[in-house]
Design an enzyme around this catalytic site. Structure first.
Site, PDB file in Angstrom:
ATOM      1  N   HIS A  23       0.860  -1.194   0.000  1.00 29.00           N
ATOM      2  CA  HIS A  23       0.000   0.000   0.000  1.00 29.00           C
ATOM      3  C   HIS A  23       0.892   1.239   0.000  1.00 29.00           C
ATOM      4  O   HIS A  23       0.774   2.099   0.877  1.00 29.00           O
ATOM      5  CB  HIS A  23      -0.912   0.038   1.234  1.00 29.00           C
ATOM      6  CG  HIS A  23      -2.106  -0.867   1.157  1.00 29.00           C
ATOM      7  ND1 HIS A  23      -2.787  -1.324   2.267  1.00 29.00           N
ATOM      8  CD2 HIS A  23      -2.760  -1.386   0.093  1.00 29.00           C
ATOM      9  CE1 HIS A  23      -3.793  -2.094   1.892  1.00 29.00           C
ATOM     10  NE2 HIS A  23      -3.805  -2.153   0.582  1.00 29.00           N
ATOM     11  N   GLU A  81      -8.800  -4.652  -5.909  1.00 30.62           N
ATOM     12  CA  GLU A  81      -7.543  -3.955  -5.617  1.00 30.62           C
ATOM     13  C   GLU A  81      -6.427  -4.583  -6.458  1.00 30.62           C
ATOM     14  O   GLU A  81      -6.424  -5.784  -6.723  1.00 30.62           O
ATOM     15  CB  GLU A  81      -7.224  -4.038  -4.107  1.00 30.62           C
ATOM     16  CG  GLU A  81      -6.223  -2.975  -3.691  1.00 30.62           C
ATOM     17  CD  GLU A  81      -6.098  -2.781  -2.183  1.00 30.62           C
ATOM     18  OE1 GLU A  81      -6.772  -3.498  -1.422  1.00 30.62           O
ATOM     19  OE2 GLU A  81      -5.322  -1.898  -1.780  1.00 30.62           O
ATOM     20  N   HIS A 145     -12.059  -5.746   2.807  1.00 33.89           N
ATOM     21  CA  HIS A 145     -11.992  -4.437   3.411  1.00 33.89           C
ATOM     22  C   HIS A 145     -12.365  -3.306   2.447  1.00 33.89           C
ATOM     23  O   HIS A 145     -12.209  -2.128   2.790  1.00 33.89           O
ATOM     24  CB  HIS A 145     -10.569  -4.198   3.949  1.00 33.89           C
ATOM     25  CG  HIS A 145      -9.526  -4.145   2.836  1.00 33.89           C
ATOM     26  ND1 HIS A 145      -8.606  -3.129   2.747  1.00 33.89           N
ATOM     27  CD2 HIS A 145      -9.301  -4.923   1.761  1.00 33.89           C
ATOM     28  CE1 HIS A 145      -7.826  -3.307   1.701  1.00 33.89           C
ATOM     29  NE2 HIS A 145      -8.218  -4.385   1.092  1.00 33.89           N
ATOM     30  N   TYR A 192      -1.898  -7.899  10.389  1.00 35.50           N
ATOM     31  CA  TYR A 192      -2.757  -7.677   9.212  1.00 35.50           C
ATOM     32  C   TYR A 192      -4.142  -7.198   9.662  1.00 35.50           C
ATOM     33  O   TYR A 192      -4.691  -6.231   9.147  1.00 35.50           O
ATOM     34  CB  TYR A 192      -2.839  -9.008   8.480  1.00 35.50           C
ATOM     35  CG  TYR A 192      -3.501  -9.022   7.134  1.00 35.50           C
ATOM     36  CD1 TYR A 192      -2.738  -8.944   5.973  1.00 35.50           C
ATOM     37  CD2 TYR A 192      -4.872  -9.190   7.004  1.00 35.50           C
ATOM     38  CE1 TYR A 192      -3.334  -9.012   4.734  1.00 35.50           C
ATOM     39  CE2 TYR A 192      -5.473  -9.257   5.765  1.00 35.50           C
ATOM     40  CZ  TYR A 192      -4.694  -9.169   4.627  1.00 35.50           C
ATOM     41  OH  TYR A 192      -5.294  -9.239   3.398  1.00 35.50           O
ATOM     42  N   HIS A 225      -3.570 -13.758   0.386  1.00 32.45           N
ATOM     43  CA  HIS A 225      -2.194 -13.484   0.817  1.00 32.45           C
ATOM     44  C   HIS A 225      -1.802 -14.520   1.862  1.00 32.45           C
ATOM     45  O   HIS A 225      -2.594 -14.843   2.757  1.00 32.45           O
ATOM     46  CB  HIS A 225      -2.081 -12.120   1.510  1.00 32.45           C
ATOM     47  CG  HIS A 225      -2.398 -10.942   0.644  1.00 32.45           C
ATOM     48  ND1 HIS A 225      -1.599 -10.540  -0.401  1.00 32.45           N
ATOM     49  CD2 HIS A 225      -3.421 -10.049   0.687  1.00 32.45           C
ATOM     50  CE1 HIS A 225      -2.126  -9.456  -0.959  1.00 32.45           C
ATOM     51  NE2 HIS A 225      -3.233  -9.148  -0.328  1.00 32.45           N
TER      52      HIS A 225
END
Ligand code: FEO
Length: 395
Positions: A23, A81, A145, A192, A225
């Site tokens: 990010h 994303e 998210h 996380y 992930h």
């Protein structure tokens, strides 16, 4: 590289050992990460998610070794994303008409990222895609998210493809949770959650209750992930439930920055006062200018209370404190007590400003804080110890 999960499912993702920030610079990835993509073969073949854009070409080349791309019937984009959708531009050059199943919000995001009018098929919770013996059932996971996030559940194998949820930024040669170092795994999973999912805890709880309420068996959770949860996969679901309920351990974390060591001496004296009052409390100190911000946030997440200290400079607090306070504000922590402290030479605004910021961030500021003029003398040190003791008493 590919990895066979079972006769019908193959991992076709990328392990990114080099990644150190994610990010942009917002998230530190000390142990790298992986972008997990899965190929599911039945009468129809489905590709679930892709990988981050810089790996797009490599992903497509590797995928060609695994399957003739024209044999891919459907693509599922659980999340738009770019760490999961980033290989789509490369892939869609090869198979431009393949339908992409995603949520309506996913279509908006994917179009926003890539400005392509691919063959999008919007899906909602409960929609099913039959691929032969198996169905894929879609479950929207709004705000877990992102607004477009979605889970896909594969019947017969009973696998939940959860995308970001239950993931960890953790590169490993091992594929499964039971094969890796458990302390590392727990640390990466909680980091996380703390840094990414904390603001969405209300949705986490609702979604987990909804998924568990379906009563479907879950033999594996395959996130996008990190490692796959195959040994007691619900353990991470139970952890998420615990973390979502304003989690705290018996811990107080002291965050400070210091110009010449005076605020540091105060932090240490406060810690001593806490231990005098309650020997069982885990007290941790971080000079935030010298610490990894995401590791610090993980400790804040685990704390029942935090103390934030800064010297006063130019009528305000130091910039490293400003940075961590901004992260704390954005993450909307609940049910945490707080107070401020700091040294000063002439004006001493930092304590009041830190207290205001903590209050505005939703923390319960239970004390006006403690100041020390210049380098704390013995009397100031005793005052700091007493502050640590009385703060702890109020918890
Ligand atoms: Fe792993 Fe929200 O992307």
């Amino acid at each position: 590289m590919s990895y066979k999960i079972n006769e019908n499912i193959t991992w076709v993702g990328v392990t990114d050992w080099e990644l150190r920030t994610f990010h942009g610079e917002e998230y530190s990835t000390h142990r790298g990460s992986s972008y997990n993509s899965y190929l599911v073969r039945d009468e129809k073949t489905v590709l679930i998610d892709t990988v981050w854009m810089p790996y797009g070409k490599r992903f497509v080349e590797e995928l060609k070794k695994e399957i003739d791309l024209s044999k891919i019937d459907y693509i599922i984009a659980n999340h738009a994303e770019i760490d999961h959708s980033g290989a789509l531009p490369e892939l869609m050059k090869e198979i431009p008409n393949t339908p992409i199943y995603c949520t309506a919000n996913g279509i908006k995001s994917l179009k926003g990222h890539y400005h392509q009018d691919w063959n999008f098929i919007p899906v909602k919770t409960g929609d099913k895609l039959n691929i032969g013996k198996r169905d894929i059932i879609f479950i929207e996971a709004r705000m877990l998210h992102w607004p477009d996030s979605m889970f896909s559940y594969l019947t017969e194998d009973n696998i939940l493809f959860s995308n970001d949820a239950f993931g960890q930024h953790y590169a490993s040669e091992y594929m499964y949770n039971d094969l890796v170092d458990q302390a590392e795994l727990e640390q990466e999973a909680i980091k996380y959650y703390a840094n990414i999912l904390t603001p969405f805890s209300k949705f986490v709880e609702q979604k987990i209750n909804e998924v568990l309420g379906l009563g479907v068996p879950v033999s594996m959770i395959c996130p996008a992930h990190g490692i796959i949860w195959r040994d007691n996969p619900l353990q991470i679901v139970n952890k998420y439930m615990e973390w979502a309920k304003d989690y705290q351990e018996n811990q107080i974390t002291i965050l400070y920055d210091t110009m010449w060591g005076a605020t540091r001496r105060m932090a240490e004296a406060i810690a001593e006062g806490i231990k005098l009052q309650r020997d069982d409390i885990n007290v941790k100190l971080f000079n935030v200018a010298r610490s990894d911000k995401n590791d610090v946030i993980t400790e804040v997440f685990k704390s029942k209370a935090i103390l934030v200290g800064s010297s006063t400079v130019n009528k305000t607090y130091l910039h490293a404190i400003a940075g961590i306070l901004e992260l704390i504000k954005g993450l909307s922590f609940k049910n945490k007590k707080a107070a401020a402290f700091g040294s000063y030479g002439w004006s001493g605004e930092s304590i009041k400003l830190i207290s205001e910021k903590l209050r505005a961030s939703g923390l319960d500021v239970i004390d006006d804080g403690v100041k020390a003029l210049w380098n704390p003398d013995e009397e100031s040190i005793i005052k700091c110890m007493e502050f640590g003791r009385s703060f702890t008493e109020k918890l």
